[in-house]
Design an enzyme around this catalytic site. Structure first.
Site, PDB file in Angstrom:
ATOM      1  N   LYS A 110       0.821  -1.210   0.000  1.00 33.06           N
ATOM      2  CA  LYS A 110       0.000   0.000   0.000  1.00 33.06           C
ATOM      3  C   LYS A 110       0.859   1.266   0.000  1.00 33.06           C
ATOM      4  O   LYS A 110       0.411   2.323  -0.415  1.00 33.06           O
ATOM      5  CB  LYS A 110      -0.960  -0.027   1.181  1.00 33.06           C
ATOM      6  CG  LYS A 110      -1.819  -1.300   1.195  1.00 33.06           C
ATOM      7  CD  LYS A 110      -3.243  -1.057   1.150  1.00 33.06           C
ATOM      8  CE  LYS A 110      -4.126  -2.286   1.027  1.00 33.06           C
ATOM      9  NZ  LYS A 110      -3.570  -3.620   1.230  1.00 33.06           N
TER      10      LYS A 110
HETATM   11  C1  LIG Z   1      -4.210  -4.736   0.718  1.00 27.84           C
HETATM   12  C2  LIG Z   1      -3.387  -5.943   0.595  1.00 27.84           C
HETATM   13  C3  LIG Z   1      -3.713  -6.934  -0.327  1.00 27.84           C
HETATM   14  C4  LIG Z   1      -4.939  -6.870  -1.196  1.00 27.84           C
HETATM   15  O1  LIG Z   1      -4.849  -5.876  -2.182  1.00 27.84           O
HETATM   16  P1  LIG Z   1      -6.162  -5.329  -2.882  1.00 27.84           P
HETATM   17  O2  LIG Z   1      -5.694  -4.216  -3.752  1.00 27.84           O
HETATM   18  O3  LIG Z   1      -7.069  -4.855  -1.780  1.00 27.84           O
HETATM   19  O4  LIG Z   1      -6.764  -6.450  -3.631  1.00 27.84           O
HETATM   20  C5  LIG Z   1      -2.871  -8.032  -0.420  1.00 27.84           C
HETATM   21  N1  LIG Z   1      -1.784  -8.158   0.365  1.00 27.84           N
HETATM   22  C6  LIG Z   1      -1.454  -7.213   1.265  1.00 27.84           C
HETATM   23  C7  LIG Z   1      -0.264  -7.426   2.127  1.00 27.84           C
HETATM   24  C8  LIG Z   1      -2.231  -6.064   1.406  1.00 27.84           C
HETATM   25  O5  LIG Z   1      -1.888  -5.148   2.303  1.00 27.84           O
END
Ligand SMILES: *Cc1c(COP(=O)(O)O)cnc(C)c1O
Length: 494
Positions: A110
């Site tokens: 993120k």
């Molecule tokens: C948010 C997240 C995901 C999922 O990603 P999306 O874009 O919500 O599908 C997968 N792995 C981790 C570690 C995340 O923080």
């Protein structure tokens, strides 16, 4: 380039307005009227840095930002907050290429978008003569919260309030959030799961009288959740970058298609890969990996999206999601960019908790392959890969890697070069990772486990983990789901 709501073609805004608003007034998501074609060729891309690639991709979407504005946002975001110059390095292990998206401030993917969003947002506010202070409201299943807090902390003209499920995030995730510094940051645990937190936040966004109260006090809400177009666009960048690195290092030839495997929750990351493909990046299959909350797997196999099921807490909590918000952008598209039909389906999801797409729409999903990994398959993947190669991956990445194994077995497609999105550092989910390798680690404390992980994986403990060893707890608010609006009022003193 203008953006329209997935629920109303008449709501048309510029990129900067879409970033400021987050969600359209009708509850829809903003989508570009058309997905642009990449205007740089592979030879050119291969010579670009991450930052240059970011500019090349983002300028095609954020067309009302000047070159200087966009470059300044990119410079501020992708700097030495990342512990490698490459920003998103590729690592080969057991025949697959892991795209490590966890080298930012909070060691999860993120950061890739949330380190730039605050800069895009404050630039967008300036461009649109916004006088109000921006209040970011976010629901998190763990990683978004900390990454958003880290991104917005200390950014002038913003406040950020993060809601997380009190018993639904890992101890390290919680510690990372409640120790967040910055006078403009607020963190709240709720008695409820992630979907309830997200629904509570969505309700506040849709509450006109609350918006009035805020405006009178000189505030306005915006969203840092993955529904914001300012999150989606920066995520397209690393797929283009990964492809150009594979080309540059001779792993693939010009135009050679690759597969992409994405551990999926809210459907933002894989949607970015879908956009990259539609920009002309040679991607064969978009492999959507779910954990035991396999709503998406069921959707891709049956055409029915059904959230009426037990919510399972897994070792990959950032994917413990029953409503994948960003899927709406794909639904809108495969419905032929039809807001009326998309709205019908989304209303059905709201009232019945499920909807079914038409056979024609299902046909248009053929770029996708969906599967899921159970808890034991995920753990086996971590242990197996470690024993074979010494490379240690986190639980979310392991879900993707396990699904990739299933994909190869099921389809026989073992030859296509494949990029697996590695979405978190194993240090973020140390306990689950170490237990997967050997149950004997169960008796160790979280920080002992981090030391042991560094030792057996032969990697350095990331700065983000070192920091929270000693950090003070600064946030201890807990509330009920119904109490979320009042908690916001209290923080803003309105
Ligand atoms: C948010 C997240 C995901 C999922 O990603 P999306 O874009 O919500 O599908 C997968 N792995 C981790 C570690 C995340 O923080």
């Amino acid at each position: 380039m203008m953006y329209v709501s997935t629920r109303d073609a008449n709501e048309k805004v510029s990129a900067s307005q879409a970033i400021l608003k987050g969600l359209a007034s009708d509850g829809g998501l903003f989508v570009p009227e058309e997905i642009p074609k990449l205007d740089a060729d592979i030879e050119t891309l291969a010579e670009m840095t991450y930052q240059q690639t970011a500019y090349a991709v983002m300028k095609q979407y954020l067309t009302d930002f000047t070159k200087e504005e966009l470059e300044s946002c990119i410079r501020a975001a992708y700097d030495d907050k990342f512990d490698t110059k490459e920003i998103a390095p590729l690592r080969e292990a057991d025949g697959a290429c892991y795209l490590e998206l966890f080298h930012g401030a909070t060691i999860a993917f993120k950061d890739m978008a949330l380190s730039i969003l605050p800069h895009l947002m404050t630039t967008a506010a300036r461009k649109n003569q916004v006088k109000n202070e921006i209040v970011i409201l976010t629901a998190t299943s763990g990683d978004t919260g900390k990454a958003a807090l880290a991104g917005f902390a200390g950014v002038k003209g913003t406040k950020i309030i993060v809601f997380y499920p009190k018993n639904g995030v890992s101890p390290i995730q919680e510690k990372q959030m409640v120790t967040q510094k910055g006078d403009n940051t607020f963190v709240v645990g709720i008695h409820g799961n992630f979907d309830e937190a997200q629904t509570g936040v969505k309700k506040m966004f849709a509450d006109a009288s609350l918006a009035e109260e805020l405006n009178a006090a000189g505030y306005q809400f915006s969203s840092a959740n993955s529904i914001n177009i300012g999150r989606l666009v920066p995520q397209i960048v690393y797929y283009v970058y990964a492809y150009s690195r594979l080309y540059k290092t001779g792993v693939i030839g010009s135009g050679e298609p690759i597969n992409v495997v994405v551990p999926t929750g809210n459907f933002g990351n894989i949607l970015a890969a879908f956009y990259a493909k539609n920009m002309g990046l040679p991607i064969a299959k978009l492999i959507c990996a779910s954990n035991e909350n396999k709503v998406l797997y069921d959707f891709f196999s049956t055409g029915v999206y059904n959230k009426n099921r037990e919510f399972i807490l897994t070792s990959s909590p950032s994917m413990d999601i029953l409503i994948s918000s960003n899927l709406e952008r794909l639904i809108y598209r495969v419905a032929g960019n039809n807001p009326a039909y998309n709205t019908q389906l989304m209303n059905r999801l709201k009232t019945d908790g499920k909807y079914e797409i038409t056979p024609e729409m299902k046909e248009r999903l053929s770029d996708f392959y969906g599967s899921y990994a159970s808890e034991s398959e995920t753990a086996d993947m971590i242990r197996g890969l470690y024993e074979k190669t010494g490379y240690i991956i986190d639980t979310h990445t392991a879900v993707a890697a396990a699904v990739y194994e299933k994909y190869k077995q099921e389809t026989g497609d073992c030859g296509t070069k494949t990029v697996i999105a590695s979405t978190a550092s194993p240090f973020k989910f140390t306990r689950s990772v170490m237990r997967a390798i050997d149950v004997k680690y169960d008796s160790m404390s979280d920080f002992e486990l981090a030391d042991e992980l560094a030792r057996i994986g032969n990697v350095k403990i990331p700065q983000a983990i070192e920091e929270i060893r000693t950090a003070d707890i600064r946030h201890n608010t807990v509330c009920e789901v119904q109490g979320m609006p009042d908690t916001v009022r209290k923080f803003l003193a309105i």
